[in-house]
Design an enzyme around this catalytic site. Structure first.
Site, PDB file in Angstrom:
ATOM      1  CG  HIS A   1      -2.186   1.068   1.592  1.00 38.52           C
ATOM      2  ND1 HIS A   1      -2.000   1.459   2.442  1.00 38.52           N
ATOM      3  CD2 HIS A   1      -2.898   1.358   0.703  1.00 38.52           C
ATOM      4  CE1 HIS A   1      -2.955   3.114   2.381  1.00 38.52           C
ATOM      5  NE2 HIS A   1      -3.166   2.563   1.427  1.00 38.52           N
ATOM      6  NE  ARG A   2      -1.971   5.713   1.113  1.00 42.38           N
ATOM      7  CZ  ARG A   2      -2.333   6.282   2.093  1.00 42.38           C
ATOM      8  NH1 ARG A   2      -1.956   7.102   3.072  1.00 42.38           N
ATOM      9  NH2 ARG A   2      -3.932   6.251   2.538  1.00 42.38           N
TER      10      ARG A   2
ATOM     11  CD  GLU B   1      -2.887   1.448  -3.422  1.00 44.33           C
ATOM     12  OE1 GLU B   1      -3.808   2.903  -3.548  1.00 44.33           O
ATOM     13  OE2 GLU B   1      -1.441   2.128  -2.059  1.00 44.33           O
TER      14      GLU B   1
ATOM     15  CG  ASP C   1      -2.496   6.692  -3.312  1.00 48.10           C
ATOM     16  OD1 ASP C   1      -3.967   7.014  -3.274  1.00 48.10           O
ATOM     17  OD2 ASP C   1      -2.101   6.542  -2.714  1.00 48.10           O
TER      18      ASP C   1
ATOM     19  CG  HIS D   1      -3.798   8.924  -0.624  1.00 50.67           C
ATOM     20  ND1 HIS D   1      -4.225   9.722   1.134  1.00 50.67           N
ATOM     21  CD2 HIS D   1      -4.375   7.514  -0.127  1.00 50.67           C
ATOM     22  CE1 HIS D   1      -5.240   9.209   1.211  1.00 50.67           C
ATOM     23  NE2 HIS D   1      -5.534   8.124   0.422  1.00 50.67           N
TER      24      HIS D   1
ATOM     25  CD  GLU E   1      -7.272   4.996  -4.680  1.00 52.51           C
ATOM     26  OE1 GLU E   1      -7.615   6.344  -4.087  1.00 52.51           O
ATOM     27  OE2 GLU E   1      -6.340   4.658  -3.504  1.00 52.51           O
TER      28      GLU E   1
ATOM     29  CE  LYS F   1      -6.840   9.420  -3.038  1.00 56.36           C
ATOM     30  NZ  LYS F   1      -7.149   8.640  -2.173  1.00 56.36           N
TER      31      LYS F   1
ATOM     32  CG  ASP G   1      -0.241   0.758   5.885  1.00 57.37           C
ATOM     33  OD1 ASP G   1      -0.360   1.095   4.541  1.00 57.37           O
ATOM     34  OD2 ASP G   1      -0.535   1.490   6.556  1.00 57.37           O
TER      35      ASP G   1
END
Length: 243
Positions: free
Chosen positions: A7-8, A34, A36, A49, A109, A111, A229
Protein backbone atom coordinates in the site's frame (compact mmCIF):
# COMPACT_ATOMS: atom_id res chain seq x y z
CA UNK A 1 -3.08 -17.95 -3.34
CA UNK A 2 -3.75 -14.47 -1.95
CA UNK A 3 -1.78 -11.78 -3.77
CA UNK A 4 -0.01 -9.17 -1.65
CA UNK A 5 0.05 -5.51 -2.67
CA UNK A 6 2.24 -2.96 -0.89
CA UNK A 7 0.00 0.00 0.00
CA UNK A 8 1.69 3.16 -1.32
CA UNK A 9 4.77 0.98 -1.42
CA UNK A 10 6.25 -0.41 1.77
CA UNK A 11 4.72 2.55 3.57
CA UNK A 12 4.73 1.09 7.06
CA UNK A 13 8.50 1.47 7.14
CA UNK A 14 9.35 3.99 4.41
CA UNK A 15 7.92 7.28 3.10
CA UNK A 16 4.72 6.49 1.25
CA UNK A 17 4.40 6.79 -2.53
CA UNK A 18 8.13 7.32 -3.04
CA UNK A 19 10.52 5.30 -5.15
CA UNK A 20 12.23 4.20 -1.92
CA UNK A 21 8.98 2.67 -0.67
CA UNK A 22 8.32 0.97 -4.01
CA UNK A 23 11.84 -0.46 -4.26
CA UNK A 24 11.71 -1.74 -0.68
CA UNK A 25 8.36 -3.40 -1.44
CA UNK A 26 9.89 -5.21 -4.40
CA UNK A 27 12.55 -6.67 -2.09
CA UNK A 28 9.88 -8.41 0.00
CA UNK A 29 8.80 -10.60 -2.92
CA UNK A 30 5.21 -9.37 -2.90
CA UNK A 31 3.20 -9.46 -6.13
CA UNK A 32 2.44 -5.80 -6.48
CA UNK A 33 2.39 -2.20 -5.31
CA UNK A 34 -0.47 0.26 -4.92
CA UNK A 35 -0.06 3.98 -5.61
CA UNK A 36 -2.12 7.15 -5.99
CA UNK A 37 -2.17 9.68 -8.81
CA UNK A 38 -2.92 13.42 -8.74
CA UNK A 39 -2.17 16.12 -11.35
CA UNK A 40 0.01 19.22 -11.05
CA UNK A 41 -0.92 22.75 -12.12
CA UNK A 42 0.99 22.27 -15.36
CA UNK A 43 -0.72 18.97 -16.14
CA UNK A 44 1.77 16.31 -15.00
CA UNK A 45 0.56 13.13 -13.29
CA UNK A 46 2.39 12.70 -9.99
CA UNK A 47 2.27 9.97 -7.36
CA UNK A 48 0.87 11.29 -4.08
CA UNK A 49 -2.16 10.28 -2.02
CA UNK A 50 -3.48 13.58 -0.66
CA UNK A 51 -4.87 16.48 -2.64
CA UNK A 52 -2.52 18.67 -0.56
CA UNK A 53 1.22 18.18 -0.03
CA UNK A 54 1.08 19.27 3.64
CA UNK A 55 1.01 15.85 5.35
CA UNK A 56 3.77 13.99 3.52
CA UNK A 57 6.20 16.75 2.52
CA UNK A 58 7.89 19.84 3.90
CA UNK A 59 5.69 22.04 1.70
CA UNK A 60 2.16 23.38 1.73
CA UNK A 61 -0.58 23.77 -0.86
CA UNK A 62 -2.76 21.82 -3.23
CA UNK A 63 -1.10 19.54 -5.75
CA UNK A 64 -3.30 21.10 -8.45
CA UNK A 65 -1.95 24.57 -7.59
CA UNK A 66 1.74 23.61 -7.79
CA UNK A 67 3.87 23.10 -10.90
CA UNK A 68 5.99 20.00 -11.40
CA UNK A 69 9.11 22.07 -10.68
CA UNK A 70 7.62 23.18 -7.36
CA UNK A 71 6.53 19.62 -6.54
CA UNK A 72 10.01 18.27 -7.30
CA UNK A 73 11.61 20.77 -4.91
CA UNK A 74 9.70 19.25 -1.97
CA UNK A 75 11.07 16.55 0.32
CA UNK A 76 8.50 13.75 0.52
CA UNK A 77 10.28 11.90 3.31
CA UNK A 78 7.71 12.08 6.10
CA UNK A 79 6.83 8.65 7.47
CA UNK A 80 4.96 7.97 10.71
CA UNK A 81 6.40 11.03 12.50
CA UNK A 82 9.87 10.17 11.23
CA UNK A 83 11.83 12.03 8.56
CA UNK A 84 14.14 10.18 6.21
CA UNK A 85 15.92 12.35 3.64
CA UNK A 86 15.97 13.28 -0.03
CA UNK A 87 12.83 11.48 -1.19
CA UNK A 88 10.93 13.22 -3.97
CA UNK A 89 7.39 12.91 -5.26
CA UNK A 90 7.75 10.75 -8.38
CA UNK A 91 5.88 11.26 -11.60
CA UNK A 92 3.77 8.41 -12.92
CA UNK A 93 6.19 8.19 -15.85
CA UNK A 94 9.09 7.59 -13.46
CA UNK A 95 7.28 4.76 -11.72
CA UNK A 96 6.19 3.18 -15.00
CA UNK A 97 9.74 3.36 -16.33
CA UNK A 98 10.96 1.57 -13.19
CA UNK A 99 8.23 -1.06 -13.55
CA UNK A 100 9.65 -1.98 -16.93
CA UNK A 101 12.63 -3.44 -15.09
CA UNK A 102 10.65 -5.83 -12.88
CA UNK A 103 7.52 -7.97 -12.92
CA UNK A 104 5.41 -6.24 -10.26
CA UNK A 105 1.71 -5.64 -10.72
CA UNK A 106 0.79 -2.00 -10.12
CA UNK A 107 -2.56 -0.84 -8.78
CA UNK A 108 -2.95 2.79 -9.86
CA UNK A 109 -5.61 4.59 -7.86
CA UNK A 110 -6.99 7.63 -9.67
CA UNK A 111 -7.52 10.28 -6.99
CA UNK A 112 -10.27 12.06 -8.87
CA UNK A 113 -13.13 11.76 -6.40
CA UNK A 114 -12.42 15.06 -4.58
CA UNK A 115 -10.72 16.98 -7.38
CA UNK A 116 -12.12 16.12 -10.80
CA UNK A 117 -9.02 15.99 -12.98
CA UNK A 118 -10.56 16.08 -16.44
CA UNK A 119 -9.03 13.68 -18.93
CA UNK A 120 -7.09 11.76 -16.30
CA UNK A 121 -8.60 8.45 -17.42
CA UNK A 122 -7.49 8.89 -21.02
CA UNK A 123 -4.04 10.07 -20.01
CA UNK A 124 -3.37 7.15 -17.66
CA UNK A 125 -4.53 4.65 -20.28
CA UNK A 126 -2.25 6.26 -22.86
CA UNK A 127 0.73 5.99 -20.52
CA UNK A 128 0.00 2.33 -19.80
CA UNK A 129 0.02 1.65 -23.54
CA UNK A 130 3.16 3.74 -24.14
CA UNK A 131 5.11 1.86 -21.47
CA UNK A 132 3.66 -1.48 -22.62
CA UNK A 133 2.32 -2.35 -19.17
CA UNK A 134 -1.20 -3.32 -20.25
CA UNK A 135 -1.13 -6.72 -18.54
CA UNK A 136 0.34 -5.48 -15.24
CA UNK A 137 -1.79 -2.46 -14.31
CA UNK A 138 -4.98 -2.42 -12.24
CA UNK A 139 -6.91 0.87 -12.27
CA UNK A 140 -9.06 1.76 -9.27
CA UNK A 141 -10.96 4.74 -7.90
CA UNK A 142 -13.53 5.81 -5.33
CA UNK A 143 -15.07 7.75 -8.23
CA UNK A 144 -17.23 5.06 -9.77
CA UNK A 145 -18.14 7.22 -12.77
CA UNK A 146 -14.43 7.25 -13.52
CA UNK A 147 -14.39 3.45 -13.41
CA UNK A 148 -17.28 3.33 -15.88
CA UNK A 149 -15.48 5.80 -18.15
CA UNK A 150 -12.29 3.72 -18.04
CA UNK A 151 -14.27 0.71 -19.23
CA UNK A 152 -15.82 2.74 -22.05
CA UNK A 153 -12.40 3.98 -23.14
CA UNK A 154 -10.76 0.55 -22.90
CA UNK A 155 -12.99 -2.50 -22.32
CA UNK A 156 -9.87 -4.65 -21.82
CA UNK A 157 -8.49 -2.58 -18.94
CA UNK A 158 -8.36 -4.19 -15.51
CA UNK A 159 -10.55 -1.92 -13.37
CA UNK A 160 -11.86 -1.99 -9.80
CA UNK A 161 -14.16 0.38 -7.91
CA UNK A 162 -13.13 1.14 -4.32
CA UNK A 163 -15.60 1.51 -1.47
CA UNK A 164 -15.59 1.82 2.31
CA UNK A 165 -19.27 2.05 3.29
CA UNK A 166 -21.31 -0.72 4.83
CA UNK A 167 -24.33 -1.98 2.96
CA UNK A 168 -22.73 -1.98 -0.49
CA UNK A 169 -23.34 -5.10 -2.54
CA UNK A 170 -19.88 -5.70 -4.05
CA UNK A 171 -21.08 -8.00 -6.82
CA UNK A 172 -23.75 -5.52 -7.90
CA UNK A 173 -21.15 -2.75 -7.81
CA UNK A 174 -18.81 -4.74 -10.03
CA UNK A 175 -21.63 -5.52 -12.45
CA UNK A 176 -22.89 -1.95 -12.77
CA UNK A 177 -19.39 -0.53 -13.29
CA UNK A 178 -18.27 -3.36 -15.66
CA UNK A 179 -15.38 -3.98 -13.26
CA UNK A 180 -12.96 -6.89 -13.22
CA UNK A 181 -12.63 -6.81 -9.41
CA UNK A 182 -13.69 -4.86 -6.32
CA UNK A 183 -11.47 -3.18 -3.74
CA UNK A 184 -13.07 -2.76 -0.31
CA UNK A 185 -12.16 -1.67 3.17
CA UNK A 186 -11.82 -4.99 4.98
CA UNK A 187 -14.14 -3.77 7.76
CA UNK A 188 -17.15 -3.64 5.42
CA UNK A 189 -16.60 -6.94 3.59
CA UNK A 190 -18.18 -10.20 4.73
CA UNK A 191 -17.08 -13.71 3.87
CA UNK A 192 -20.45 -14.36 2.21
CA UNK A 193 -20.11 -11.27 0.01
CA UNK A 194 -16.58 -12.23 -0.93
CA UNK A 195 -17.59 -15.78 -1.83
CA UNK A 196 -20.50 -14.47 -3.90
CA UNK A 197 -18.05 -12.33 -5.89
CA UNK A 198 -15.62 -15.17 -6.37
CA UNK A 199 -18.33 -17.54 -7.60
CA UNK A 200 -18.97 -14.91 -10.26
CA UNK A 201 -15.20 -14.79 -10.95
CA UNK A 202 -14.89 -11.25 -9.53
CA UNK A 203 -11.75 -11.04 -7.36
CA UNK A 204 -11.97 -9.21 -4.05
CA UNK A 205 -8.99 -7.23 -2.78
CA UNK A 206 -9.11 -5.74 0.70
CA UNK A 207 -7.37 -2.69 2.19
CA UNK A 208 -5.59 -1.79 4.46
CA UNK A 209 -4.81 -4.96 6.46
CA UNK A 210 -1.71 -4.69 8.66
CA UNK A 211 -2.28 -6.98 11.65
CA UNK A 212 -1.02 -10.56 11.33
CA UNK A 213 -4.19 -12.19 12.77
CA UNK A 214 -6.37 -10.33 10.25
CA UNK A 215 -4.03 -11.14 7.40
CA UNK A 216 -4.14 -14.80 8.38
CA UNK A 217 -7.93 -14.75 8.77
CA UNK A 218 -8.62 -13.32 5.33
CA UNK A 219 -5.98 -15.43 3.61
CA UNK A 220 -7.53 -18.54 5.15
CA UNK A 221 -10.89 -17.44 3.75
CA UNK A 222 -9.35 -17.24 0.28
CA UNK A 223 -9.43 -13.50 -0.40
CA UNK A 224 -7.90 -12.72 -3.80
CA UNK A 225 -5.67 -9.91 -2.62
CA UNK A 226 -4.64 -7.87 0.42
CA UNK A 227 -3.34 -4.31 0.30
CA UNK A 228 -1.03 -3.66 3.25
CA UNK A 229 1.43 -1.11 4.61
CA UNK A 230 3.66 -4.01 5.69
CA UNK A 231 4.18 -6.41 2.78
CA UNK A 232 7.01 -8.11 4.66
CA UNK A 233 4.55 -9.14 7.41
CA UNK A 234 2.01 -10.37 4.90
CA UNK A 235 4.65 -12.44 3.14
CA UNK A 236 5.60 -14.17 6.40
CA UNK A 237 1.93 -14.90 7.18
CA UNK A 238 1.32 -16.33 3.72
CA UNK A 239 4.49 -18.41 3.74
CA UNK A 240 3.53 -19.89 7.11
CA UNK A 241 0.10 -20.82 5.78
CA UNK A 242 1.59 -22.46 2.70
CA UNK A 243 4.18 -24.49 4.62
Amino acid sequence: MTQIFAHRGSSGMYPENTMRAFKEAEKTGCEGIELDVQRTKDGVLVVIHDEFVNRTTNGRGAVASLTLKEIKELDASYNKKTWFSHNRIPTLDEVFQWLQGNQLICNVELKNNKVRYRGMEEEVLQKIAAFKLDDRIILSSFNHQSIILLHELDPTASIAPIYSKKGVNPLLLATTTHACAVHANYRVMTQAQMESCQRAKVPVRLYTINQEPLLEQWMNMGVSGVITDFPERAMVVRNNLLN
